[in-house]
Design an enzyme around this catalytic site. Structure first.
Site, PDB file in Angstrom:
ATOM      1  CB  CYS A 195      -1.252  -0.073   1.189  1.00 24.70           C
ATOM      2  SG  CYS A 195      -2.821   0.868   0.706  1.00 24.70           S
ATOM      3  CG  HIS A 252      -3.075  -3.958   3.809  1.00 19.52           C
ATOM      4  ND1 HIS A 252      -2.063  -2.764   4.628  1.00 19.52           N
ATOM      5  CD2 HIS A 252      -3.248  -2.735   3.448  1.00 19.52           C
ATOM      6  CE1 HIS A 252      -2.051  -1.628   3.520  1.00 19.52           C
ATOM      7  NE2 HIS A 252      -3.335  -1.453   3.268  1.00 19.52           N
ATOM      8  CD  GLU A 266      -0.223  -5.561   5.612  1.00 22.42           C
ATOM      9  OE1 GLU A 266      -0.665  -6.471   4.661  1.00 22.42           O
ATOM     10  OE2 GLU A 266      -0.183  -4.549   5.769  1.00 22.42           O
TER      11      GLU A 266
HETATM   12  N1  LIG Z   1      -3.420   1.495   3.450  1.00 21.77           N
HETATM   13  C1  LIG Z   1      -2.315   2.397   3.088  1.00 21.77           C
HETATM   14  O1  LIG Z   1      -1.271   2.206   3.278  1.00 21.77           O
HETATM   15  C2  LIG Z   1      -2.550   3.493   2.489  1.00 21.77           C
HETATM   16  C3  LIG Z   1      -2.329   4.153   1.565  1.00 21.77           C
HETATM   17  C4  LIG Z   1      -2.054   5.932   1.076  1.00 21.77           C
HETATM   18  N2  LIG Z   1      -2.312   6.995   2.563  1.00 21.77           N
HETATM   19  C5  LIG Z   1      -3.552   5.796   0.077  1.00 21.77           C
HETATM   20  O2  LIG Z   1      -4.364   6.103   1.021  1.00 21.77           O
HETATM   21  O3  LIG Z   1      -3.373   5.316  -1.268  1.00 21.77           O
END
Ligand SMILES: NC(=O)CC[C@H](N)C(=O)O
Length: 535
Positions: free
Chosen positions: A359, A494, A496
């Protein structure tokens, strides 16, 4: 912060009393969700009635719809019955005898039952015989007295009714949940003492129920996405999960930790505003790694040298609050501090290392050119960085947090070895997840070399650009990319956050019963095995 400007107007949120209550939960896998499961295709629906025979409408959602307050509102008149009902219900949940459950006191009996059917994508047959007092249908259906609707397997219903009656808690069999092959065939039939009061397709009623939310969403979200989601909802089936290596994750014991060789070291790298580093550390530890929690300051001050690590993980989050764009500040620290830049480049070029960016970490890897680099740009820039990929705002124009279905493709990614064709759910949580390539050529190269490791898929398991299966609008459903040699992986959703079954928002009942870990655990075990193979 409780005021918002809309054009010229300032809209203030009214003062609201919020009471939060916390209680310890001895086993979080013993939770009951409202979606009807239709055990053996037909579950029994029970109503635990804590209203003491009253069906008061004061203060109800129904009254509000008619712009009324009502005279008498529901109350807890029999605390003792409530206490006993609570204890019996807890016992039944503890024995895993309840397949679904919901409360009546927020919308009334009919709302509770319908919400359970909408979420379970199924039909219901209800006949309400229990009312001795001859209340009107509208009172029986919409009164928000205290009470529960439970779904239990057919084989359990007599015993469960017995458990409540042994404690003098009123509990009635009110009908059944019914699974049909397609949601549009699912019917909702409701009768009161044999008189039919509602007969309609579940999908038609669900559209009515969802309409208000979709209307609101049109103000908050790209209306094209709302239209897509609304149209798609009628056809939604269950996601078709497929795990080709199922036997490995049933009765699973972490094998990595038994190694006698030194455990490979992995650095979980954080920056101001990162999150999910603990989940990441947990799964890496479980897979057998020696996990180090490090931050950018450690690299800037040279307190930590990356030479000792075999793995480097850029975690998710909101580094520097996403000011100027996601991961921009983080990338700046990495690119404009020569010591850090040198360390990272050296780490990346070593052939015994792997890296993972999730992410915000994926956004960082794109900015650093660790995946889908622009080779021409790289050659001509002083920094040696050629960014060929950019994570743009989601097409929906908002932050998307959803349990999306993804498919693992055949790619060189070392973390996905032996996982090709897996279809399973993974948490997506981002505002800027749409992969945009600097040129068509870069995109074509990436496809030709099979560097697209993961795609978002629909309920049929087909890669999709349709919202909300694809939460950001990425071309062809791309969710992850790896480097040519497969050592470096950048992924938007994600893994994890869902390496254990209970972390997954949904999965088929059989899988939930059988899996000790989720399929995503294998990614981390793969990385561990790869490190051992290389040492
Ligand atoms: N969960 C995250 O890592 C979000 C990544 C980034 N802040 C976004 O909103 O795209």
């Amino acid at each position: 912060s409780m005021a918002a400007r809309v054009g010229e107007k300032t809209v203030k949120s009214p003062g609201t009393l919020v009471i939060s209550a916390y209680a310890a939960c001895p086993d979080i896998t013993m939770t009951v969700t409202p979606d009807l499961k239709c055990p053996d295709n037909k579950g029994c629906l029970l109503m635990v009635d804590l209203g003491g025979g009253c069906r008061r409408l004061g203060g109800s959602a129904l009254a509000q719809c008619y712009k009324q307050l009502g005279d008498q509102s529901p109350d807890l008149d029999q605390p003792d019955v409530f206490r006993k009902a609570f204890n019996v219900t807890q016992k039944l949940i503890g024995e895993r005898r309840v397949s679904a459950g919901h409360d009546i006191s927020d919308g009334g009996l009919i709302t509770a039952v319908l919400e359970m059917a909408f979420a379970g994508n199924c039909g219901v047959n209800i006949n309400l015989e229990f009312d001795q007092e001859n209340h009107k249908a509208i009172e029986v259906l919409f009164s928000e007295e205290l009470g529960l609707i439970l779904e239990v397997p057919y084989s359990e219903s007599t015993n469960v009714l017995g458990e409540y009656s042994a404690q003098d808690v009123p509990c009635y069999l009110i009908g059944h949940s019914v699974k049909s092959s397609t949601p549009s065939d699912s019917l909702v039939n409701v009768s009161i003492k044999g008189n039919e009061v509602l007969k309609e397709k579940m999908t038609v009623l669900r559209d009515v129920w969802e309409e208000t939310s979709f209307q609101l969403e049109r103000y908050q979200t790209n209306p094209k996405c709302v239209t897509q989601e609304q149209a798609g909802l009628k056809e939604r089936l269950e996601p078709q999960y497929h795990v080709p290596f199922e036997s490995e994750i049933i009765s699973f014991t972490p094998k990595g930790r038994n190694t006698r060789r030194p455990h490979p070291k992995v650095a979980v790298l954080r920056e101001e505003g990162s999150n999910s580093d603990r989940e990441m550390a947990a799964v890496l530890h479980m897979a057998g790694f020696e996990v180090w929690d490090i931050n950018m300051e450690d690299l800037c001050t040279e307190r930590i040298n990356l030479d000792q690590f075999r793995g480097l993980v850029f975690v998710g989050g909101f580094s520097y609050a996403d000011v100027c764009g996601s991961a921009k500040g983080w990338a700046a620290t990495a690119l404009f501090n020569h010591k850090v830049q040198e360390q990272l480049l050296k780490y990346k070029e070593r052939d015994d290392t792997f890296s993972l960016g999730v992410c915000n970490g994926c956004q960082l890897m794109a900015l650093l050119g660790w995946v889908a680099p622009d080779e021409d740009l790289k050659e001509n820039s002083n920094s040696g960085v050629g960014q060929g990929l950019f994570l743009d705002h989601n097409l929906s124009e908002r932050f998307e947090c959803r349990f999306t279905t993804v498919k693992i493709l055949d790619s060189p990614a070392i973390m996905f070895k032996g996982m090709e064709d897996t279809v399973f759910g993974m948490w997506s949580a981002h505002g800027e997840g749409r992969m945009v390539f600097r040129s068509e050529e870069i995109y074509q190269d990436v496809c030709r070399d099979n560097l697209v490791a993961v795609k978002y898929v629909d309920d049929q398991g087909k890669p999709t650009e349709t919202y909300p299966f694809n939460p950001n609008g990425s071309r062809d459903g791309i969710a992850a990319l790896c480097s040519d040699d497969g050592r470096h992986l950048a992924i938007m959703p994600h893994p994890e956050r869902c390496f254990l079954p209970w972390q997954c928002a949904w999965m088929p009942q059989e899988m939930r019963k059988n899996y000790d870990v989720s399929p995503w655990y294998k990614m981390f075990q793969n990385a561990f095995d790869w490190c051992l193979g290389q040492s």
